[in-house]
Design a protein around this motif. Structure first.
Motif, mmCIF file in Angstrom:
data_model
loop_
_atom_site.group_PDB
_atom_site.id
_atom_site.type_symbol
_atom_site.label_atom_id
_atom_site.label_comp_id
_atom_site.label_asym_id
_atom_site.label_seq_id
_atom_site.Cartn_x
_atom_site.Cartn_y
_atom_site.Cartn_z
ATOM 1 N N LEU A 49 50.347 -20.241 2.790
ATOM 2 C CA LEU A 49 49.399 -20.513 3.866
ATOM 3 C C LEU A 49 48.743 -19.253 4.428
ATOM 4 O O LEU A 49 48.135 -19.278 5.489
ATOM 5 C CB LEU A 49 50.108 -21.293 4.992
ATOM 6 N N ALA A 102 50.129 -28.818 5.582
ATOM 7 C CA ALA A 102 50.750 -28.612 4.266
ATOM 8 C C ALA A 102 51.816 -29.667 4.006
ATOM 9 O O ALA A 102 51.892 -30.232 2.908
ATOM 10 C CB ALA A 102 51.364 -27.214 4.192
ATOM 11 N N ALA A 160 45.057 -19.849 4.961
ATOM 12 C CA ALA A 160 44.695 -21.170 5.490
ATOM 13 C C ALA A 160 43.667 -21.091 6.624
ATOM 14 O O ALA A 160 42.681 -21.844 6.632
ATOM 15 C CB ALA A 160 45.939 -21.918 5.945
ATOM 16 N N TYR A 212 53.851 -22.810 -1.732
ATOM 17 C CA TYR A 212 52.598 -23.327 -1.179
ATOM 18 C C TYR A 212 52.242 -22.360 -0.052
ATOM 19 O O TYR A 212 52.792 -22.416 1.044
ATOM 20 C CB TYR A 212 52.814 -24.763 -0.674
ATOM 21 N N ILE A 268 57.117 -24.022 1.314
ATOM 22 C CA ILE A 268 55.972 -23.514 2.083
ATOM 23 C C ILE A 268 56.245 -22.062 2.486
ATOM 24 O O ILE A 268 57.358 -21.729 2.905
ATOM 25 C CB ILE A 268 55.733 -24.391 3.338
ATOM 26 N N TYR A 297 48.760 -25.329 10.304
ATOM 27 C CA TYR A 297 48.612 -25.293 8.842
ATOM 28 C C TYR A 297 49.904 -25.754 8.150
ATOM 29 O O TYR A 297 49.864 -26.369 7.094
ATOM 30 C CB TYR A 297 48.191 -23.891 8.394
#
Ligand SMILES: [Zn+2]
Ligand SMILES: [Zn+2]
Length: 260
Positions: free
Chosen positions: A192, A243, A195, A190, A224, A239
């Protein structure tokens, strides 16, 4: 909770800023216990091509030495891991596996930016605007995962950086990627990295919500990744916290750390 990030660049890639130590200091400020460096890998292009978005093969030794020195220096304060972010380029695949051994790297992450190399194809994040590029993206992700070289798949939804909308082709490609990742026990990142940009502009690039709905449905694991190209990206938890909430709400299994 152990706060870890395995996706950190250095200025050697020409589009990140700050010294290696700046990233370490920012990670400590940001509350990280584990910091993995995974700068863009160099490649030994047969044509002599020089990429403007990665270090040269001759810079690799200095990269590893610098990070090893920091690892010793900050022992007990931050656990530093040394890796690289790599594409899957079929012609150079054996070079990549030898390099991991030769430099004793902790891990490689799979960043599928181009295929079959950046000499011949444009960046998927900006050029995946039609079905042809979408399927090329899928093909290279699936082939790359098959090698078993990589610890996780970075920004799996990178193709949504330019694709006009999440249509049935995207759904099919996403499902195929998720199923293969699950089969191979490969976490999906995931990411970032965009972001702050997305928040400022209101654009949705990646993470792309529809993709993550499929991740949930297929029961994949995620981790992440900050994709830090500036040290300060490790200092803010804005962020990262968002998340965490998003993934928790969706009920996606999140790994805090990698088994390295
Ligand atoms: Zn980069
Ligand atoms: Zn990447």
């Amino acid at each position: 909770m152990t706060k870890a990030n395995y996706h950190t660049h250095t200025s050697r890639c020409h589009h990140a800023t700050g010294s290696d130590e700046d990233y370490v200091l920012s990670a400590i400020k940001g509350g990280y216990e584990i910091l993995g460096f995974s700068d863009h890998t160099p490649w030994p292009y047969a044509s002599g091509f020089v990429s403007r978005t990665r270090m040269l093969p001759s810079e690799l030794e200095g990269y590893v030495l610098s990070l090893r020195t920091l690892k010793e220096q900050y022992e007990g304060r931050l656990d530093i891991k040394i890796g690289l972010e790599c594409e899957y380029y079929p012609a150079m695949r054996s070079w990549l596996s030898e390099l991991k051994e030769a430099f004793g790297l902790d891990y490689l992450i799979f960043g599928n930016h181009h295929y079959p190399s950046d000499e011949e194809s444009t960046y998927f994040g900006m050029s995946t605007t039609d079905e042809h590029m979408l399927h090329l993206y899928e093909q290279s992700v699936l082939e790359g995962m098959e090698t078993g070289y990589y610890t996780y798949l970075a920004h799996p939804d990178l193709f949504m950086g330019a694709y006009p909308q999440f249509d049935k082709h995207c759904e099919e490609v996403s499902r195929n990627i998720c199923r293969e990742a699950k089969k191979r026990g490969l976490p999906l990142e995931y990411n970032l990295g965009c972001a702050a940009y997305c928040e400022a502009t209101g654009e949705t690039l990646f993470p792309y919500p529809d993709f993550w709905q499929i991740v949930k449905e297929e029961g994949c694991e995620t981790i992440i990744g900050i994709d830090a190209h500036q040290p300060y990206m490790l200092e803010t938890s804005r962020y990262y916290d968002k998340a965490l909430k998003f993934l928790e709400k969706l009920g996606i299994k999140r790994l805090e750390t990698l088994p390295l």
